[in-house]
Design an enzyme around this catalytic site. Structure first.
Site, PDB file in Angstrom:
ATOM      1  N   SER A 198       0.835  -1.204   0.000  1.00 20.16           N
ATOM      2  CA  SER A 198       0.000   0.000   0.000  1.00 20.16           C
ATOM      3  C   SER A 198       0.872   1.258   0.000  1.00 20.16           C
ATOM      4  CB  SER A 198      -0.972  -0.029   1.177  1.00 20.16           C
ATOM      5  OG  SER A 198      -1.964   0.963   1.070  1.00 20.16           O
ATOM      6  N   HIS A 199       0.718   2.123   1.002  1.00 22.41           N
ATOM      7  CA  HIS A 199       1.417   3.411   1.018  1.00 22.41           C
ATOM      8  C   HIS A 199       2.776   3.324   1.704  1.00 22.41           C
ATOM      9  CE1 HIS A 199      -0.632   2.997   4.827  1.00 22.41           C
ATOM     10  NE2 HIS A 199       0.135   3.925   5.343  1.00 22.41           N
ATOM     11  N   ASP A 221      -2.490   6.372  -3.341  1.00 20.41           N
ATOM     12  CA  ASP A 221      -1.272   5.710  -2.875  1.00 20.41           C
ATOM     13  C   ASP A 221      -0.863   4.639  -3.877  1.00 20.41           C
ATOM     14  OD1 ASP A 221      -3.405   4.036  -2.326  1.00 20.41           O
ATOM     15  OD2 ASP A 221      -2.582   3.304  -0.435  1.00 20.41           O
ATOM     16  N   ASP A 255      -1.162   1.418  -4.264  1.00 16.86           N
ATOM     17  CA  ASP A 255      -2.104   0.427  -4.781  1.00 16.86           C
ATOM     18  C   ASP A 255      -3.485   1.028  -5.012  1.00 16.86           C
ATOM     19  OD1 ASP A 255      -2.689   0.620  -2.019  1.00 16.86           O
ATOM     20  OD2 ASP A 255      -3.590  -1.376  -2.022  1.00 16.86           O
ATOM     21  N   ARG A 287      -6.318   4.243  -1.361  1.00 14.14           N
ATOM     22  CA  ARG A 287      -6.530   5.461  -0.578  1.00 14.14           C
ATOM     23  C   ARG A 287      -6.626   6.672  -1.510  1.00 14.14           C
ATOM     24  NH1 ARG A 287      -3.321   5.407   5.149  1.00 14.14           N
ATOM     25  NH2 ARG A 287      -3.596   3.211   5.662  1.00 14.14           N
ATOM     26  N   GLU A 312     -13.081   4.726   6.313  1.00  9.99           N
ATOM     27  CA  GLU A 312     -12.116   4.762   7.406  1.00  9.99           C
ATOM     28  C   GLU A 312     -11.467   6.143   7.485  1.00  9.99           C
ATOM     29  OE1 GLU A 312     -10.192   0.399   7.785  1.00  9.99           O
ATOM     30  OE2 GLU A 312      -9.462   1.549   6.077  1.00  9.99           O
ATOM     31  N   GLU A 313     -11.074   6.538   8.670  1.00  9.37           N
ATOM     32  CA  GLU A 313     -10.428   7.836   8.859  1.00  9.37           C
ATOM     33  C   GLU A 313      -9.089   7.944   8.137  1.00  9.37           C
ATOM     34  OE1 GLU A 313      -7.438   7.852  10.823  1.00  9.37           O
ATOM     35  OE2 GLU A 313      -7.659   5.678  10.968  1.00  9.37           O
ATOM     36  N   SER A 314      -8.534   6.812   7.738  1.00  9.25           N
ATOM     37  CA  SER A 314      -7.235   6.812   7.065  1.00  9.25           C
ATOM     38  C   SER A 314      -7.367   6.965   5.548  1.00  9.25           C
ATOM     39  CB  SER A 314      -6.478   5.524   7.394  1.00  9.25           C
ATOM     40  OG  SER A 314      -7.254   4.385   7.045  1.00  9.25           O
TER      41      SER A 314
END
Length: 537
Positions: A144-145, A296, A298, A301, A383-385
């Site tokens: 991911s990130h 990001d 992948d 996000r 999600e908050e992320s």
């Protein structure tokens, strides 16, 4: 904050790609060392080959374990596999193919040898299973990130979303058994006889069934999309061409060192589109477009940049997205709930109450939203992320994993339909519901204290007030599904905090929010630390 946060990466910040890939093959893990074991977090197994945490034996054993798991579950359909742009993704992808083919698994790889975003793979699994009796699953090779030195490996079962803890625990345990036994149970052969699938074409063509692409085109808004060197790089150009959008791929460069990035808050290169530091170079373009977005590596996000406000806080955009979608999607179920993780902003709670929609609050982890997204009972999960997904116009499932491309396009739809940027709409929401202050901090904790926090019962907290307000809830299980949250959440009328142990460091995380301003938030944070420390002492 590192003193160099937000500044361009220098040569000394870059990885040695050749050394990283060589270590992938040369270093052999010892599962007797905890840091060298296969461990699945909320999004798969991650680590660096240089630390003997992500190496050929890890991936070969994990893939063999997945082969055995899917056989035990009666999964007989094809396995979709894709990878992102991290340097370790290509060798790990090859290793996985060698194991899958040797075990006789029908494998589908990208038709154009392109990178595959996580949401495109989830979309492919769901699309296949909608029209076939034999069920497909998938593997995404991505951390991911995470920084360029990391690799990642994630399994998505037939529902298309992240595997649950029962599956990942079985796979990780079996992989470690295989490594510990000397890799004798792993079958490997040359990765031949694989089939292809057009991940990009299937995903891009289907977007018209979930986003009002005609409205975006008709508005003529100027859109900038920055893949941050990630797997969405080929998707944004295809979206622009397919739907006739005024959309520019701001930076189409793919470089496994990510030398074009600005450093994140801790001085590391990290492709986090929700981080002002990581997005600093992107933000220099904000006035050139009506809307600017980032993804990001992948593309699970999203980051939303507007000329009037710059980079939006992820919580702010989630609230705006929910407010807009539940007012502009007539095909959704009238009783479809709003899904949020318990550390997301309470602004969402207030928006949900105004909309007259049920709020479905779950622990951290996107996997909790999967059943609701599949049957439409939860039309949006976020999600908050900066990770979210939602259902199609007709209420049917789109993806069951986070989709950063989708949320970025939603921002364009909001601007095109309402004439207001998402940040302008959020300002209106704060006038209606109040202005929350939100932050996350870390507190030092021993492994024993972290273990105690993960099992803490809300009733063990003796405090009756938080920052001058009566405590109205002490939660150790999520209100939405009753699942353990692995920590505790304490709520008052105008504030809350949640405390959860870190999975990688000797700290616990305190998420907190107050609708009474920054000073009150600081008081909440300080009292939260004291309350938790007393409870886990």
């Amino acid at each position: 904050m590192n003193e160099r946060a937000g500044t361009p990466a220098q040569e000394s910040d870059l990885i040695d790609v050749d050394a990283l890939v060589a270590a992938y093959y040369d270093l052999k893990p010892d599962v007797g060392v905890p840091a060298q074991r296969v461990v699945f977090g909320t999004s798969g197994h991650r680590g660096s080959s240089l630390n003997t945490a992500f190496n050929e034996n890890h991936i070969a054993a994990t893939t063999q374990a997945i082969v055995e798991y899917r056989a035990g579950q009666g999964i007989t359909g094809p396995l979709f596999i894709g990878a992102d742009t991290h340097a370790l993704s290509a060798p790990a992808y090859t290793t996985a193919l060698e194991v899958l083919v040797a075990n006789g698994v029908r494998v589908l790889v990208d038709e154009f040898d392109d990178y595959v975003p996580t949401p495109a793979l989830s979309h492919a699994i769901i699309g296949y299973n909608r029209s076939h009796d034999d069920q497909a699953d998938g593997i995404v090779v991505t951390p991911s990130h995470n920084p360029p030195s990391d690799g990642g490996f994630k399994y998505n079962p037939p529902h298309g979303g992240p595997a649950d803890s029962d599956a990942t625990s079985w796979i990780a345990n079996r992989a470690n058994e295989i490594i510990g036994a000397g890799m004798h149970n792993v079958k490997m052969s040359e990765p031949s006889a694989v089939e292809t699938y057009d991940f990009r074409g299937a995903y891009v063509d289907d977007l018209a069934n979930i986003i009002d692409m005609d409205a975006i085109k008709a508005s003529g808004i100027r859109i900038g999309a920055d893949p941050l060197g990630g797997a969405s790089v080929g998707y944004w150009g295809a979206i622009a061409e397919r739907y006739g959008l005024d959309l520019t791929v701001v930076n189409p460069t793919v470089d496994p060192t990510w030398r074009f990035m600005t450093l994140d808050w801790d001085g590391k290169i990290r492709m986090d589109p929700s981080s002002p530091s990581a997005m600093a170079s992107v933000l220099t373009h904000k006035d050139a477009y009506d809307l600017l977005t980032g993804n990001d590596a992948d593309a699970d996000r999203h980051g939303i940049v507007t000329p009037d406000a710059g980079l939006m806080n992820p919580n702010h955009f989630l609230a705006v997205a929910i407010d807009y979608l539940y007012s502009h999607r007539d095909g959704w179920r009238a009783d479809a709930a709003i899904g949020k993780t318990l550390v997301s902003s309470s602004m969402i709670d207030r928006v949900a109450g105004f909309l007259g929609r049920e709020l479905w609050e779950v622990p951290v982890g996107f996997k909790w939203f999967v059943p609701g997204l599949i049957d439409g009972s939860v039309a949006f999960g976020g999600e908050e992320s900066a990770g979210a997904s939602f259902v199609r116009f007709d209420g049917s499932v789109w993806t069951t994993d986070k989709d950063g491309i989708l949320l970025a396009l939603l921002a364009s739809e909001i601007l095109a339909v309402t004439g207001k940027t998402p940040s302008q709409r959020y300002a209106e929401l704060t006038e209606q519901f109040g202005q929350p202050a939100y932050a996350r901090i870390d507190a030092v904790a021993t492994p024993e204290q972290k273990a105690a926090l993960s099992k803490l019962d809300g009733d063990a907290i003796t405090a009756t007030e938080l920052a001058g307000e009566p405590i109205v809830a002490k939660l150790s299980n999520a209100p939405g599904n009753g699942a353990a949250i692995g920590g505790v959440k304490v709520v008052t009328e105008n504030a809350w905090f949640a405390a959860r142990p870190s999975g990688t460091e000797d700290v616990y995380k305190i998420y907190a929010e107050s609708f009474k301003g920054a000073d009150h938030l600081h008081q909440v944070q300080e009292e939260a630390r004291a309350i938790v420390d007393q409870a886990i002492a």
